[in-house]
Design a protein around this motif. Structure first.
Motif, PDB file in Angstrom:
ATOM      1  N   PRO A   1       9.406  12.247   5.130  1.00 31.74           N
ATOM      2  CA  PRO A   1       8.725  11.559   4.022  1.00 31.74           C
ATOM      3  C   PRO A   1       9.293  10.174   3.800  1.00 31.74           C
ATOM      4  N   LEU A   2       8.453   9.254   3.357  1.00 32.94           N
ATOM      5  CA  LEU A   2       8.908   7.929   2.968  1.00 32.94           C
ATOM      6  C   LEU A   2       9.552   8.016   1.582  1.00 32.94           C
ATOM      7  N   PRO A   3      10.254   6.973   1.161  1.00 31.43           N
ATOM      8  CA  PRO A   3      10.958   7.045  -0.120  1.00 31.43           C
ATOM      9  C   PRO A   3      10.059   7.029  -1.352  1.00 31.43           C
ATOM     10  N   ALA A   4       8.763   7.044  -1.191  1.00 33.14           N
ATOM     11  CA  ALA A   4       7.847   7.098  -2.335  1.00 33.14           C
ATOM     12  C   ALA A   4       6.553   7.754  -1.896  1.00 33.14           C
ATOM     13  N   LYS A   5       5.784   8.264  -2.863  1.00 27.90           N
ATOM     14  CA  LYS A   5       4.520   8.929  -2.604  1.00 27.90           C
ATOM     15  C   LYS A   5       3.439   8.344  -3.511  1.00 27.90           C
ATOM     16  N   PRO A   6       2.167   8.428  -3.094  1.00 29.48           N
ATOM     17  CA  PRO A   6       1.101   7.816  -3.912  1.00 29.48           C
ATOM     18  C   PRO A   6       0.992   8.419  -5.307  1.00 29.48           C
ATOM     19  N   GLU A   7       1.172   9.744  -5.435  1.00 26.44           N
ATOM     20  CA  GLU A   7       1.013  10.369  -6.746  1.00 26.44           C
ATOM     21  C   GLU A   7       2.084   9.912  -7.731  1.00 26.44           C
ATOM     22  N   GLN A   8       3.210   9.401  -7.232  1.00 24.86           N
ATOM     23  CA  GLN A   8       4.238   8.864  -8.114  1.00 24.86           C
ATOM     24  C   GLN A   8       3.836   7.526  -8.725  1.00 24.86           C
ATOM     25  N   HIS A   9       2.777   6.940  -8.186  1.00 25.65           N
ATOM     26  CA  HIS A   9       2.315   5.637  -8.659  1.00 25.65           C
ATOM     27  C   HIS A   9       0.856   5.676  -9.108  1.00 25.65           C
ATOM     28  N   GLY A  10       0.395   6.860  -9.473  1.00 21.93           N
ATOM     29  CA  GLY A  10      -0.942   6.989 -10.028  1.00 21.93           C
ATOM     30  C   GLY A  10      -2.060   6.862  -9.024  1.00 21.93           C
ATOM     31  N   GLU A  11      -1.780   7.083  -7.742  1.00 21.11           N
ATOM     32  CA  GLU A  11      -2.793   6.996  -6.697  1.00 21.11           C
ATOM     33  C   GLU A  11      -2.855   8.314  -5.937  1.00 21.11           C
ATOM     34  N   ARG A  12      -3.935   8.486  -5.172  1.00 23.41           N
ATOM     35  CA  ARG A  12      -4.088   9.718  -4.403  1.00 23.41           C
ATOM     36  C   ARG A  12      -3.748   9.545  -2.950  1.00 23.41           C
ATOM     37  N   THR A  13      -4.020   8.360  -2.388  1.00 20.70           N
ATOM     38  CA  THR A  13      -3.874   8.211  -0.943  1.00 20.70           C
ATOM     39  C   THR A  13      -3.282   6.859  -0.583  1.00 20.70           C
ATOM     40  N   TRP A  14      -2.382   6.854   0.417  1.00 15.60           N
ATOM     41  CA  TRP A  14      -1.885   5.652   1.080  1.00 15.60           C
ATOM     42  C   TRP A  14      -2.277   5.769   2.545  1.00 15.60           C
ATOM     43  N   ARG A  15      -2.949   4.763   3.068  1.00 10.11           N
ATOM     44  CA  ARG A  15      -3.505   4.877   4.417  1.00 10.11           C
ATOM     45  C   ARG A  15      -3.558   3.531   5.125  1.00 10.11           C
ATOM     46  N   TRP A  16      -3.824   3.580   6.433  1.00  9.76           N
ATOM     47  CA  TRP A  16      -3.973   2.430   7.320  1.00  9.76           C
ATOM     48  C   TRP A  16      -2.758   1.503   7.242  1.00  9.76           C
ATOM     49  N   PRO A  17      -1.577   2.003   7.631  1.00 12.70           N
ATOM     50  CA  PRO A  17      -0.345   1.218   7.513  1.00 12.70           C
ATOM     51  C   PRO A  17      -0.240   0.106   8.552  1.00 12.70           C
ATOM     52  N   GLN A  18       0.552  -0.892   8.213  1.00 12.01           N
ATOM     53  CA  GLN A  18       0.973  -1.950   9.134  1.00 12.01           C
ATOM     54  C   GLN A  18       2.446  -2.231   8.878  1.00 12.01           C
ATOM     55  N   ILE A  19       3.254  -2.251   9.931  1.00  7.54           N
ATOM     56  CA  ILE A  19       4.674  -2.557   9.799  1.00  7.54           C
ATOM     57  C   ILE A  19       4.825  -4.076   9.654  1.00  7.54           C
ATOM     58  N   LEU A  20       5.526  -4.508   8.612  1.00  7.42           N
ATOM     59  CA  LEU A  20       5.749  -5.926   8.378  1.00  7.42           C
ATOM     60  C   LEU A  20       7.101  -6.358   8.939  1.00  7.42           C
ATOM     61  N   PRO A  21       7.264  -7.626   9.264  1.00  5.29           N
ATOM     62  CA  PRO A  21       8.588  -8.126   9.644  1.00  5.29           C
ATOM     63  C   PRO A  21       9.584  -7.856   8.523  1.00  5.29           C
ATOM     64  N   GLY A  22      10.743  -7.327   8.882  1.00  9.25           N
ATOM     65  CA  GLY A  22      11.732  -7.004   7.872  1.00  9.25           C
ATOM     66  C   GLY A  22      11.783  -5.539   7.504  1.00  9.25           C
ATOM     67  N   GLY A  23      10.824  -4.734   7.989  1.00 13.03           N
ATOM     68  CA  GLY A  23      10.932  -3.298   7.803  1.00 13.03           C
ATOM     69  C   GLY A  23      10.146  -2.701   6.664  1.00 13.03           C
ATOM     70  N   SER A  24       9.322  -3.468   5.991  1.00 13.35           N
ATOM     71  CA  SER A  24       8.452  -2.890   4.973  1.00 13.35           C
ATOM     72  C   SER A  24       7.142  -2.458   5.614  1.00 13.35           C
ATOM     73  N   VAL A  25       6.324  -1.729   4.861  1.00  9.77           N
ATOM     74  CA  VAL A  25       5.047  -1.277   5.384  1.00  9.77           C
ATOM     75  C   VAL A  25       3.939  -1.674   4.418  1.00  9.77           C
ATOM     76  N   LEU A  26       2.884  -2.256   4.964  1.00  9.99           N
ATOM     77  CA  LEU A  26       1.707  -2.676   4.214  1.00  9.99           C
ATOM     78  C   LEU A  26       0.638  -1.617   4.394  1.00  9.99           C
ATOM     79  N   PHE A  27      -0.093  -1.295   3.321  1.00  6.78           N
ATOM     80  CA  PHE A  27      -1.104  -0.256   3.446  1.00  6.78           C
ATOM     81  C   PHE A  27      -2.119  -0.383   2.321  1.00  6.78           C
ATOM     82  N   THR A  28      -3.176   0.444   2.409  1.00  4.19           N
ATOM     83  CA  THR A  28      -4.183   0.530   1.360  1.00  4.19           C
ATOM     84  C   THR A  28      -3.865   1.716   0.469  1.00  4.19           C
ATOM     85  N   GLY A  29      -3.834   1.487  -0.833  1.00  6.01           N
ATOM     86  CA  GLY A  29      -3.610   2.556  -1.794  1.00  6.01           C
ATOM     87  C   GLY A  29      -4.790   2.657  -2.737  1.00  6.01           C
TER      88      GLY A  29
END
Length: 506
Positions: A265-293
């Protein structure tokens, strides 16, 4: 917005030329054209003020000027002519020593358009100022087919495409195609594969098939299973550190070793932030991940009102970088692109503070997308110091407004209701007065006489397949939720059947 649009007149492709010129101006100068404190001020400037082109590099000044002529009849007519104008500008002696160009891939894309199968386009440009844009056409062959979410992925070096093809026996497999080669190579062992993505070195292709995430060499061979993907996976991204960030269960992002293994698991989940789904990720320079929530299709505004978000894999901090849109992608030019209402938007974006600069600007009006899944039909090669290639499938967004129709015994069709996402499994109540259906992962009851919709579930957790009881007082349906939403609280298995009572007024 072009002057003719600001006046309320009909617009055509020349309005797109104007928008292109405005985007190029901002990217070259770092300033927003016709900026004002309010929308009204900006529109007034569009109609009355001539753009100051003094800050535009000389070799691009003619192109920008021709794009921004207020009279549409005098404006540059076809974007393909931009290449000729740029060539003329590059041939002219510069007024000062040329600096390294900030021309981003958006400019590259708008100038180099080439048709592929079913309207697939490739855009290519080089970052140095004096290198010409390249325009070319590639035929993927008669067997190439459209993918349900993503049709083609392009390798990081921009030399290879992977896409689905239909074989003689009717099954679909992945094929790879080097852009300088005439024919694709079929990858055996990828039957039913969807949503392919490349490894950072371009030597492996990840994909989803048979409820698993798998990988295969670009040269063929055996497909290797990496991890279970039991419930409608939604995208994967391969990082430099030997892990793949993927949506394996339709809702969460997890990390899987590139050699295969148990998802972490990643260090956070969508339901912890009032969302249902995190999808279509992209790895960013520096180690973060961009996605649609988002809350999910059919909930609230669906993915059209989703968020483009960044999650730090080190700290678990979540940052919303854009509200309203889906399938965000960060380009090495320093821009965030995303899809909204069938249009590709771009906005300058800083990785340092994870903030956008200015207002998102439409750059493409014909990007195909799968609205119901929050997916955009696009990809790009990341080569930041050399030629960059942006690829997209042209067309309209699919999975948006969907009519539910009634057909009587005489064959006459009447539209009952239009849903924002696909409506499936309609079931008519025993008395013929109500229709239960599945839309956006929820059960909804529709009353045609009152033109009223009553949602019976609200979580969007794949509530599907409603069935009326004989007395018409209850519905039974399947759900991934763990407990009953009404009439009891007994623990349920993920695919158990649930019962609820639709409220009905006489």
């Amino acid at each position: 917005m072009a002057p003719e649009q600001a006046r309320g007149h009909d617009a055509d492709k020349r309005a797109d030329i104007w928008a292109f010129g405005a985007v190029v101006y901002e990217m070259l100068t770092g300033q927003q054209l016709f900026a004002g404190p309010t929308v009204s001020d900006s529109l007034a400037a569009v109609l009355t003020r001539e753009p100051d082109l003094g800050r535009v590099p000389a070799e691009f000044r003619k192109l920008v000027r021709l794009c921004l002529i207020k009279d549409a009849k005098q404006r540059l007519r076809d974007i393909g002519d931009a290449r000729i104008v740029l060539a003329d500008g590059a041939a002219a002696p510069p007024a000062a020593p040329a600096a390294r160009s900030r021309i981003p891939w958006i400019l590259a894309g708008a100038c180099a358009v080439a048709a592929l199968v079913s309207g697939f386009f490739l855009w290519r440009a080089t970052r140095p100022v004096l290198h010409p844009l390249m325009r070319f056409s590639v035929d993927l062959g008669p067997d190439a087919i459209r993918g349900p979410h993503l049709t083609a992925a392009i390798s990081p070096d921009g030399t290879r495409l992977v896409f689905p093809v239909r074989t003689g026996n009717g099954s679909s497999l992945l094929a790879t195609r080097l852009l300088d080669q005439p024919k694709p190579d079929i990858l055996s062992g990828t039957e039913g594969a969807i949503d392919p993505f490349f490894s950072p070195d371009g030597q492996w292709i990840g994909f989803f098939a048979d409820q698993y995430m798998k990988k295969i060499s670009v040269h063929g061979g055996a497909a290797l299973t990496l991890s279970p993907a039991p419930a409608a996976p939604r995208g994967g991204a391969w990082s430099e550190d030997g892990y793949i960030i993927a949506n394996l269960d339709n809702n969460h992002l997890e990390r899987v070793p590139e050699a295969g293994g148990k998802p972490e698991p990643l260090p956070a989940k969508p339901e912890q932030h009032g969302e249902r789904t995190w999808r279509w990720p992209q790895i960013l320079p520096g180690g973060s991940v961009l996605f649609t929530g988002a809350l999910g299709a059919g909930v609230g505004g669906g993915y059209e009102e989703g968020n483009i978000e960044v999650l730090s894999l080190r700290t678990g901090k979540l940052t919303v970088v854009q509200h309203g849109g889906y399938f965000g992608r960060y380009l090495p030019s320093g821009h965030l692109v995303f899809v909204h209402q069938g249009t590709l938007f771009a906005v300058p974006f800083s990785l340092a503070d994870l903030k956008t600069r200015g207002t998102p600007v439409p750059v493409l009006y014909d990007v195909s997308a799968a609205v119901g899944q929050g997916a955009g039909q696009l990809d790009f090669s990341s080569a930041p110091d050399g030629p960059g290639t942006f690829a997209y499938l042209s067309g309209q967004a699919v999975g948006g407004a969907v009519p539910l129709s009634w057909i009587d015994a005489a064959g006459k069709t009447q539209t009952l209701v239009i849903t924002t996402t696909a409506a499936t499994t309609p079931r008519i109540s025993p008395d013929g007065r109500l229709v239960a259906l599945t839309t956006g992962g929820n059960i909804v009851v529709y009353d045609p006489k009152r033109d009223a919709r009553t949602p019976l579930t609200f979580d969007g957790l794949r509530n599907i397949g409603p069935v009326w009881t004989p007395d018409g007082k209850h519905l039974i349906y399947a759900s991934k939720a763990a407990r009953m939403s009404s009439g009891g609280s007994a623990p349920m298995d993920p695919d158990s059947r649930k019962s609820c009572s639709p409220q009905r007024k006489p």
